[in-house]
Design an enzyme around this catalytic site. Structure first.
Site, PDB file in Angstrom:
ATOM      1  N   ASP A   1      -1.078  -6.199  -0.764  1.00  0.00           N
ATOM      2  CA  ASP A   1      -1.238  -5.558   0.553  1.00  0.00           C
ATOM      3  C   ASP A   1      -2.683  -5.074   0.699  1.00  0.00           C
ATOM      4  OD1 ASP A   1      -0.025  -4.846   2.903  1.00  0.00           O
ATOM      5  OD2 ASP A   1       1.027  -3.101   2.096  1.00  0.00           O
TER       6      ASP A   1
ATOM      7  N   ASP B   1       0.851  -1.201   0.000  1.00  0.00           N
ATOM      8  CA  ASP B   1       0.000   0.000   0.000  1.00  0.00           C
ATOM      9  C   ASP B   1       0.884   1.248   0.000  1.00  0.00           C
ATOM     10  OD1 ASP B   1       0.924  -0.100   2.589  1.00  0.00           O
ATOM     11  OD2 ASP B   1      -1.042   0.103   3.536  1.00  0.00           O
ATOM     12  N   SER B   2       2.205   1.039   0.122  1.00  0.00           N
ATOM     13  CA  SER B   2       3.155   2.138  -0.054  1.00  0.00           C
ATOM     14  C   SER B   2       3.112   2.675  -1.478  1.00  0.00           C
ATOM     15  CB  SER B   2       4.576   1.670   0.300  1.00  0.00           C
ATOM     16  OG  SER B   2       4.889   0.478  -0.402  1.00  0.00           O
TER      17      SER B   2
ATOM     18  N   LYS C   1      -1.113  -9.422   2.519  1.00  0.00           N
ATOM     19  CA  LYS C   1      -0.512  -8.959   3.779  1.00  0.00           C
ATOM     20  C   LYS C   1      -1.502  -8.039   4.474  1.00  0.00           C
ATOM     21  CE  LYS C   1       2.914  -5.723   4.026  1.00  0.00           C
ATOM     22  NZ  LYS C   1       2.279  -4.687   4.864  1.00  0.00           N
TER      23      LYS C   1
ATOM     24  N   GLU D   1       8.358  -4.296  11.453  1.00  0.00           N
ATOM     25  CA  GLU D   1       8.849  -2.985  11.030  1.00  0.00           C
ATOM     26  C   GLU D   1       9.273  -2.159  12.245  1.00  0.00           C
ATOM     27  OE1 GLU D   1       6.419  -1.007   8.121  1.00  0.00           O
ATOM     28  OE2 GLU D   1       7.566   0.855   8.242  1.00  0.00           O
TER      29      GLU D   1
ATOM     30  N   GLU E   1      -1.931  -5.590   8.305  1.00  0.00           N
ATOM     31  CA  GLU E   1      -1.219  -5.018   9.458  1.00  0.00           C
ATOM     32  C   GLU E   1      -1.964  -5.303  10.759  1.00  0.00           C
ATOM     33  OE1 GLU E   1      -0.312  -0.864   8.862  1.00  0.00           O
ATOM     34  OE2 GLU E   1       0.643  -1.251   6.928  1.00  0.00           O
TER      35      GLU E   1
HETATM   36  O1  KIV Z   1       3.496  -1.201   1.933  1.00  0.00           O
HETATM   37  C1  KIV Z   1       4.679  -1.510   2.095  1.00  0.00           C
HETATM   38  O2  KIV Z   1       5.573  -1.207   1.300  1.00  0.00           O
HETATM   39  C2  KIV Z   1       5.026  -2.249   3.304  1.00  0.00           C
HETATM   40  C3  KIV Z   1       6.471  -2.484   3.581  1.00  0.00           C
HETATM   41  C4  KIV Z   1       7.040  -1.284   4.224  1.00  0.00           C
HETATM   42  C5  KIV Z   1       6.687  -3.707   4.375  1.00  0.00           C
HETATM   43  O3  KIV Z   1       4.173  -2.614   4.051  1.00  0.00           O
END
Ligand code: KIV
Length: 288
Positions: free
Chosen positions: A108, A69-70, A138, A206, A140
């Site tokens: 994500d 999600d980055s 993934k 993290e 969180e």
């Molecule tokens: O979204 C992302 O890039 C992440 C990484 C920082 C692990 O969650």
């Protein structure tokens, strides 16, 4: 044959099938990651959000590619990871999963797309698997996310957990801060065990102190993937624009820059602009 009928190279890239030919690669599965941990082999993960980076990082040997999600703050121009939506992240995930031969692609789950209930999480994760070809998702959160992880894994979706500093909760956590220092290490350790117990196949940690991350990595049977968590994790992940210098400015302490892609692109683009202005491009070699 007239010049008009001569086949020319694809002008704008040939799609995912255009990847460099290579020896057939065995696709990475979640059990391979567990076996790597057992053998003491380290796991490499990078973010990727498009075809060419996915092909390149796959070719380089990354076992895992994360369509993070980055993308929100590294592709879409937002300030944080919070605004990105499922509908924005799905096409990027699809591009990456179409482009890899070997790496396991992790989609994500964006903020707000799984926290409401395990059912909401399941329906979102199914979209990543069905519509975008992700091999895993993934999400969180630690112990509080155990019911969501259980629901997904029971429903056939491999889950990578993410504990320690969780960017989607930056406003709750009071900004970018190391998690698990001193007495709060107990909570991070308990989170790691809870996500393993719930069925996660791996866990990102993290901004966790190196000794705490090392202890967790020894205690868990699933692989730990660190970002700002020291070298005792079973693997590492970085956001590629940080690692390869496409992004400029102040970097987090945990980022190592392996290249200056901003510098390379800038000077190439400046040379192009100068050529166009001087009419030295296109020259005879680039003219039909
Ligand atoms: O979204 C992302 O890039 C992440 C990484 C920082 C692990 O969650």
């Amino acid at each position: 044959m007239s010049e008009q009928n001569v086949e020319v190279a694809a002008p704008y890239g040939g799609g995912a099938a255009d990847a460099k030919p290579s020896t057939p690669a065995k696709r990475i599965r979640t059990h391979h990651l567990r076996e790597m941990k057992e053998r003491g082999e380290k796991i490499s993960m990078l973010t990727a959000y498009d075809m060419y980076t996915a092909q390149t990082f796959d070719e380089a040997g990354c076992e895992l590619l994360l369509v993070g999600d980055s993308a929100s703050n590294n592709v879409l121009g937002n300030e944080t990871s919070l605004p990105i939506t499922v509908d924005e992240l799905l096409p990027l995930t699809r591009a990456v999963s179409r482009s890899v031969k070997r790496a396991l692609v992790v989609g994500d789950l964006p903020f707000g797309s799984y926290q409401a209930s395990p059912e909401q999480g399941y329906l979102t994760a199914v979209r990543f698997m069905k519509e975008a070809g992700a091999h895993a998702v993934k999400l969180e959160g630690g112990a509080e996310m155990a019911p969501v992880i259980e629901k997904l894994t029971h429903g056939g979706i491999p889950v990578m957990a993410h504990i320690g500093f969780t960017p989607q909760s930056e406003h709750t956590l009071g900004g970018y801060r190391v998690q698990g220092r001193g007495e709060s290490s107990d909570r991070v350790i308990a989170d790691a065990h809870a996500v393993q117990e719930a069925g996660a196949f791996a866990v990102v940690m993290e901004m966790v102190p190196g000794d705490v991350a090392g202890q967790i990595s020894k205690e868990l049977v699933i692989p730990t993937i660190g970002i700002g968590a020291g070298n005792q994790c079973d693997g590492q992940v970085l956001v590629w624009q940080d690692a390869f210098g496409l992004r400029t400015g102040r970097m987090a302490k945990f980022v190592k820059q392996y290249a200056d892609l901003h510098g390379v692109l800038l000077s190439a683009a400046e040379e192009y602009v100068a050529d166009v202005r001087a009419t030295t491009f296109p020259g005879p070699d680039h003219t039909f």
